[in-house]
Enzyme design. Structure first.
Site, PDB file in Angstrom:
ATOM      1  N   ASP A  12       0.812  -1.228   0.000  1.00 15.34           N
ATOM      2  CA  ASP A  12       0.000   0.000   0.000  1.00 15.34           C
ATOM      3  C   ASP A  12       0.839   1.269   0.000  1.00 15.34           C
ATOM      4  OD1 ASP A  12      -2.227  -1.635   0.079  1.00 15.34           O
ATOM      5  OD2 ASP A  12      -2.303  -1.626   2.268  1.00 15.34           O
ATOM      6  N   GLY A  14       1.474   3.073  -2.487  1.00 13.51           N
ATOM      7  CA  GLY A  14       1.000   4.001  -3.509  1.00 13.51           C
ATOM      8  C   GLY A  14       1.487   3.588  -4.903  1.00 13.51           C
ATOM      9  N   LYS A  15       1.748   2.279  -5.056  1.00 17.61           N
ATOM     10  CA  LYS A  15       2.294   1.773  -6.317  1.00 17.61           C
ATOM     11  C   LYS A  15       1.363   2.062  -7.495  1.00 17.61           C
ATOM     12  CE  LYS A  15       2.395  -2.310  -4.375  1.00 17.61           C
ATOM     13  NZ  LYS A  15       2.066  -1.969  -2.985  1.00 17.61           N
ATOM     14  N   LYS A  17      -0.832   4.448  -8.079  1.00 15.31           N
ATOM     15  CA  LYS A  17      -0.771   5.836  -8.553  1.00 15.31           C
ATOM     16  C   LYS A  17       0.522   6.080  -9.348  1.00 15.31           C
ATOM     17  CE  LYS A  17       0.649  10.306  -7.294  1.00 15.31           C
ATOM     18  NZ  LYS A  17       0.492  11.604  -6.667  1.00 15.31           N
ATOM     19  N   GLY A  39      -4.563  -4.161  -3.893  1.00 14.96           N
ATOM     20  CA  GLY A  39      -5.557  -3.123  -4.187  1.00 14.96           C
ATOM     21  C   GLY A  39      -4.770  -1.892  -4.563  1.00 14.96           C
ATOM     22  N   HIS A  40      -4.727  -1.591  -5.841  1.00 16.24           N
ATOM     23  CA  HIS A  40      -3.903  -0.479  -6.337  1.00 16.24           C
ATOM     24  C   HIS A  40      -4.814   0.670  -6.768  1.00 16.24           C
ATOM     25  CE1 HIS A  40      -0.286  -3.331  -7.230  1.00 16.24           C
ATOM     26  NE2 HIS A  40      -0.684  -3.349  -5.981  1.00 16.24           N
ATOM     27  N   THR A 128      -6.027 -11.531   3.320  1.00 16.74           N
ATOM     28  CA  THR A 128      -7.143 -10.832   2.684  1.00 16.74           C
ATOM     29  C   THR A 128      -8.280 -11.819   2.352  1.00 16.74           C
ATOM     30  OG1 THR A 128      -6.165 -11.163   0.518  1.00 16.74           O
ATOM     31  CG2 THR A 128      -5.642  -9.072   1.644  1.00 16.74           C
ATOM     32  N   GLN A 221       1.898  -6.026  -3.209  1.00 16.12           N
ATOM     33  CA  GLN A 221       2.345  -6.150  -1.820  1.00 16.12           C
ATOM     34  C   GLN A 221       3.653  -5.348  -1.651  1.00 16.12           C
ATOM     35  OE1 GLN A 221       1.360  -9.532  -3.425  1.00 16.12           O
ATOM     36  NE2 GLN A 221      -0.540  -8.517  -2.980  1.00 16.12           N
ATOM     37  N   GLY A 299     -10.806  -2.824   3.320  1.00 14.81           N
ATOM     38  CA  GLY A 299     -11.383  -1.736   4.110  1.00 14.81           C
ATOM     39  C   GLY A 299     -10.897  -1.719   5.556  1.00 14.81           C
ATOM     40  N   ARG A 300      -9.998  -2.665   5.908  1.00 14.09           N
ATOM     41  CA  ARG A 300      -9.523  -2.723   7.296  1.00 14.09           C
ATOM     42  C   ARG A 300      -8.669  -1.498   7.622  1.00 14.09           C
ATOM     43  NH1 ARG A 300      -6.384  -8.338   7.328  1.00 14.09           N
ATOM     44  NH2 ARG A 300      -5.871  -7.581   5.240  1.00 14.09           N
ATOM     45  N   ARG A 302      -5.528   0.452   8.598  1.00 17.41           N
ATOM     46  CA  ARG A 302      -4.110   0.068   8.536  1.00 17.41           C
ATOM     47  C   ARG A 302      -3.404   0.518   9.808  1.00 17.41           C
ATOM     48  NH1 ARG A 302      -3.673   2.621   2.564  1.00 17.41           N
ATOM     49  NH2 ARG A 302      -4.535   0.890   1.368  1.00 17.41           N
ATOM     50  N   ASP A 330       2.626  14.654   1.915  1.00 16.04           N
ATOM     51  CA  ASP A 330       1.644  15.650   2.369  1.00 16.04           C
ATOM     52  C   ASP A 330       0.963  15.244   3.680  1.00 16.04           C
ATOM     53  OD1 ASP A 330       0.629  13.644   0.432  1.00 16.04           O
ATOM     54  OD2 ASP A 330      -1.316  14.427   1.048  1.00 16.04           O
ATOM     55  N   SER A 409       5.676  12.342  -3.847  1.00 12.28           N
ATOM     56  CA  SER A 409       4.247  12.434  -4.142  1.00 12.28           C
ATOM     57  C   SER A 409       3.593  13.219  -3.014  1.00 12.28           C
ATOM     58  CB  SER A 409       3.683  11.009  -4.239  1.00 12.28           C
ATOM     59  OG  SER A 409       2.286  11.051  -4.374  1.00 12.28           O
TER      60      SER A 409
HETATM   61  P1  GDP Z   1      -0.806   0.435  -3.536  1.00 13.64           P
HETATM   62  O1  GDP Z   1      -1.408  -0.849  -3.093  1.00 13.64           O
HETATM   63  O2  GDP Z   1       0.674   0.483  -3.282  1.00 13.64           O
HETATM   64  O3  GDP Z   1      -1.150   0.807  -4.944  1.00 13.64           O
HETATM   65  O4  GDP Z   1      -1.436   1.559  -2.585  1.00 13.64           O
HETATM   66  P2  GDP Z   1      -2.998   1.704  -2.193  1.00 13.64           P
HETATM   67  O5  GDP Z   1      -3.748   2.151  -3.374  1.00 13.64           O
HETATM   68  O6  GDP Z   1      -3.459   0.476  -1.507  1.00 13.64           O
HETATM   69  O7  GDP Z   1      -2.916   2.810  -1.056  1.00 13.64           O
HETATM   70  C1  GDP Z   1      -2.373   4.061  -1.294  1.00 13.64           C
HETATM   71  C2  GDP Z   1      -3.425   5.119  -0.938  1.00 13.64           C
HETATM   72  O8  GDP Z   1      -2.807   6.389  -0.817  1.00 13.64           O
HETATM   73  C3  GDP Z   1      -4.479   5.304  -2.010  1.00 13.64           C
HETATM   74  O9  GDP Z   1      -5.676   5.665  -1.403  1.00 13.64           O
HETATM   75  C4  GDP Z   1      -3.939   6.456  -2.860  1.00 13.64           C
HETATM   76  O10 GDP Z   1      -4.973   7.178  -3.515  1.00 13.64           O
HETATM   77  C5  GDP Z   1      -3.304   7.303  -1.792  1.00 13.64           C
HETATM   78  N1  GDP Z   1      -2.121   8.064  -2.219  1.00 13.64           N
HETATM   79  C6  GDP Z   1      -1.144   7.727  -3.092  1.00 13.64           C
HETATM   80  N2  GDP Z   1      -0.182   8.672  -3.110  1.00 13.64           N
HETATM   81  C7  GDP Z   1      -0.567   9.631  -2.231  1.00 13.64           C
HETATM   82  C8  GDP Z   1       0.020  10.848  -1.785  1.00 13.64           C
HETATM   83  O11 GDP Z   1       1.105  11.241  -2.179  1.00 13.64           O
HETATM   84  N3  GDP Z   1      -0.677  11.567  -0.846  1.00 13.64           N
HETATM   85  C9  GDP Z   1      -1.872  11.152  -0.361  1.00 13.64           C
HETATM   86  N4  GDP Z   1      -2.466  11.921   0.552  1.00 13.64           N
HETATM   87  N5  GDP Z   1      -2.459  10.014  -0.757  1.00 13.64           N
HETATM   88  C10 GDP Z   1      -1.799   9.252  -1.670  1.00 13.64           C
HETATM   89  P1  IMO Z   2      -0.937  -4.104  -2.328  1.00 15.83           P
HETATM   90  O1  IMO Z   2      -0.480  -4.654  -3.654  1.00 15.83           O
HETATM   91  C1  IMO Z   2      -1.001  -4.574   2.005  1.00 15.83           C
HETATM   92  C2  IMO Z   2      -1.159  -8.650   3.564  1.00 15.83           C
HETATM   93  C3  IMO Z   2      -2.419  -9.093   4.262  1.00 15.83           C
HETATM   94  C4  IMO Z   2      -1.841 -10.093   5.247  1.00 15.83           C
HETATM   95  C5  IMO Z   2      -0.729 -10.771   4.441  1.00 15.83           C
HETATM   96  C6  IMO Z   2      -1.140 -12.046   3.770  1.00 15.83           C
HETATM   97  O2  IMO Z   2      -2.225  -3.383  -2.377  1.00 15.83           O
HETATM   98  O3  IMO Z   2       0.167  -3.337  -1.672  1.00 15.83           O
HETATM   99  P2  IMO Z   2      -2.692 -12.726   1.725  1.00 15.83           P
HETATM  100  O4  IMO Z   2      -4.078 -12.281   1.347  1.00 15.83           O
HETATM  101  O5  IMO Z   2      -1.656 -12.419   0.707  1.00 15.83           O
HETATM  102  O6  IMO Z   2      -2.650 -14.141   2.168  1.00 15.83           O
HETATM  103  O7  IMO Z   2      -2.338 -11.858   3.046  1.00 15.83           O
HETATM  104  O8  IMO Z   2      -0.350  -9.806   3.459  1.00 15.83           O
HETATM  105  N1  IMO Z   2      -1.358  -8.133   2.196  1.00 15.83           N
HETATM  106  C7  IMO Z   2      -1.258  -6.844   1.872  1.00 15.83           C
HETATM  107  N2  IMO Z   2      -1.054  -5.752   2.641  1.00 15.83           N
HETATM  108  N3  IMO Z   2      -1.101  -4.432   0.664  1.00 15.83           N
HETATM  109  C8  IMO Z   2      -1.273  -5.520  -0.129  1.00 15.83           C
HETATM  110  O9  IMO Z   2      -1.250  -5.433  -1.473  1.00 15.83           O
HETATM  111  C9  IMO Z   2      -1.404  -6.786   0.475  1.00 15.83           C
HETATM  112  N4  IMO Z   2      -1.617  -8.023   0.012  1.00 15.83           N
HETATM  113  C10 IMO Z   2      -1.575  -8.845   1.071  1.00 15.83           C
HETATM  114  O10 IMO Z   2      -3.050  -8.032   4.913  1.00 15.83           O
HETATM  115  O11 IMO Z   2      -1.238  -9.437   6.330  1.00 15.83           O
HETATM  116 MG    MG Z   3      -2.931  -1.552  -1.846  1.00 15.68          MG
END
Ligand code: GDP
Ligand code: IMO
Ligand code: MG
Length: 421
Positions: A12, A14-15, A17, A39-40, A128, A221, A299-300, A302, A330, A409
């Site tokens: 998570d 921010g990959k 974006k 979840g990207h 998940t 991940q 939706g958990r 973090r 930010d 970012s």
């Molecule tokens: P990913 O799994 O690495 O793609 O990241 P997620 O999408 O799960 O979580 C990143 C969250 O941070 C998302 O809600 C993005 O919209 C948000 N996000 C990404 N870059 C930024 C940033 O620079 N600032 C803020 N405030 N939010 C960001």
């Molecule tokens: P993105 O790509 C954050 C975490 C789960 C759990 C562990 C194992 O959005 O960054 P799994 O469902 O793979 O058996 O869960 O890994 N997890 C993540 N945490 N971002 C993710 O993906 C994740 N994918 C799995 O919360 O702790």
């Molecule tokens: Mg994610």
């Protein structure tokens, strides 16, 4: 030439974006591991999209997207996502390709994930529950069904055989949820999947490379969730690190150029497992609120904490990171004082190394304190407009890691990314 973009923390970062932002500079975006546990998030106009299976380059009509063999694919999620993407006028026939060696997630994999987690009680991973672990177990156990098998006339027989095997396991867990509805949806989704471009992924990508095309491999991940190098057993079931790109796509290591690592300006983790810099207090609560830190897939809430340079340094080493992107700078606008973890204090032993089984040790992070910038940074468009205190914070991180932050970012929007020198 292949560049890799991956997460340096616990996911998570921010990959999504960042891949969406860079996609215009690449011909192919390829996912190499993970599945719908990812979840990207990215924005198309002001519409927020969360992608789980499809690479984050899909909204660029001239970019081809590949789901590589290292991914585990849930046809149900894929179908829903394809419908969403198509509603934006994207022609998936033209720009989505799926490797035939990609393993399928079956409804019973999801059931097994759920049953296994339930049986672990307090020790649960916090999966998940998307069936990731069981699907990868069937891959390494040499039982799994792959996308290419769909075109085989014996597919249904193979499915029934594997389902029976899974049922026996589920009986051991005393799992008796009815999965008939999932199965119906699954078979419907398989018919849809068969209509998509199913290709030999390794030839597909190597032909692109031979033709001089630029490929970006999109990680899911993060490094600390890697099956080998993460905080095992609190990890996912795939190799999330740069090495995973070669076997997740079928490309040779010498084709790889940059490894772009993404980190937040602080740190989060969702699910169980050790997290040395976690703030189980009002500051952590504030980070969650300001950063809107709630899982994009589940939706958990973090878990939140300060940036951990011991873990980041490890991630840079394991991945061979050449460039860093720092996201969510930010979010730190709201804090008058910031902490950066430089060392772990483990019962008086000061260390900069990630120990074996971090969760069994009591780790007190050693922090260096920095003044916050105390002003809004999300409107900045250029490096010159960023607060000096932010630059000092980033410069310290650059020096510690020996790898530079190339982009900062400062908001979730497509235009909120600043190149820094
Ligand atoms: P990913 O799994 O690495 O793609 O990241 P997620 O999408 O799960 O979580 C990143 C969250 O941070 C998302 O809600 C993005 O919209 C948000 N996000 C990404 N870059 C930024 C940033 O620079 N600032 C803020 N405030 N939010 C960001
Ligand atoms: P993105 O790509 C954050 C975490 C789960 C759990 C562990 C194992 O959005 O960054 P799994 O469902 O793979 O058996 O869960 O890994 N997890 C993540 N945490 N971002 C993710 O993906 C994740 N994918 C799995 O919360 O702790
Ligand atoms: Mg994610």
């Amino acid at each position: 030439m292949v560049d890799i973009l991956l997460g340096l923390q616990w996911g998570d970062e921010g990959k999504g974006k960042i891949v969406d932002y860079f996609a215009k500079d690449y011909d192919v975006i390829a996912r190499f591991q993970g599945g719908p546990n990812a979840g990207h998030t990215l924005y198309v106009g002001d519409k927020k999209i969360v992608l789980h299976q499809i690479p984050s380059g899909v909204f660029h009509p001239n970019t081809v997207n590949l789901i590589g063999n290292g991914v585990v694919l849930d046809p149900i999620t894929l179908k829903k996502e394809c419908d969403l993407v198509a509603s934006f006028g994207i022609d998936l026939k033209k720009n989505l390709f799926i490797a035939e060696r990609t393993h399928l997630i079956l409804p019973t994999h999801r059931a097994l994930d759920k049953a296994a987690e339930l049986s672990k009680g307090e020790q649960k991973i916090g999966s998940t529950l998307k069936g990731i672990g069981p699907a990868y177990m069937d891959k390494t156990g040499r039982n799994g069904l792959r996308v290419g098998d769909l075109l085989d006339k014996n597919f249904t027989t193979s499915y029934i055989k594997l389902r029976l095997k899974h049922q026996k396991l589920l009986d051991n867990y005393a799992f008796n949820e009815d999965i008939t509805a999932w199965e119906e949806e699954f078979f419907e989704a398989l018919e849809f999947l068969k209509q998509l471009n199913i290709v030999n992924g390794e030839y597909f990508i190597n032909e692109q490379l031979k033709a001089g095309k630029r490929v970006l491999a999109e990680g899911a991940q993060g490094t600390m969730l890697d099956i080998d190098f993460g905080t095992f057993p609190f990890v996912t079931s795939s190799n999330t690190i740069s090495a995973g790109v070669c076997n997740g796509l079928g490309i040779a290591p010498q084709k790889i150029r940059d490894v772009i690592g993404v980190t937040k300006a602080y740190c989060t983790r969702v699910g169980g497992g050790p997290f040395p810099t976690e703030l189980d207090n009002a500051t952590g609560e504030e980070l969650r609120k300001v950063g809107n830190e709630f899982g994009a897939t589940t939706g958990r809430p973090r878990r939140c904490g300060w940036i951990d340079l011991v873990a980041l340094n490890f991630a840079c080493m394991i991945n061979g990171v050449t460039k860093i992107v720092m996201t969510k700078a930010d979010v730190l606008d709201a804090f008058s004082e910031l902490q950066v973890c430089t060392d772990y204090n483990m019962n008086g032993k000061i260390s900069r190394e990630i120990p074996f089984r971090l969760e069994r040790l009591k780790v007190d992070p050693v922090y260096k304190s920095f003044p916050g910038w105390n002003k809004p940074s999300s409107a900045a468009k250029t490096e010159a407009e960023l607060p000096d205190t932010m630059k000092t914070y980033v410069e310290f991180i650059n020096q510690y890691l020996g790898v530079k932050v190339h982009y900062i970012s400062n908001g979730p929007g497509r235009d909120q990314l600043i190149r820094v020198s």
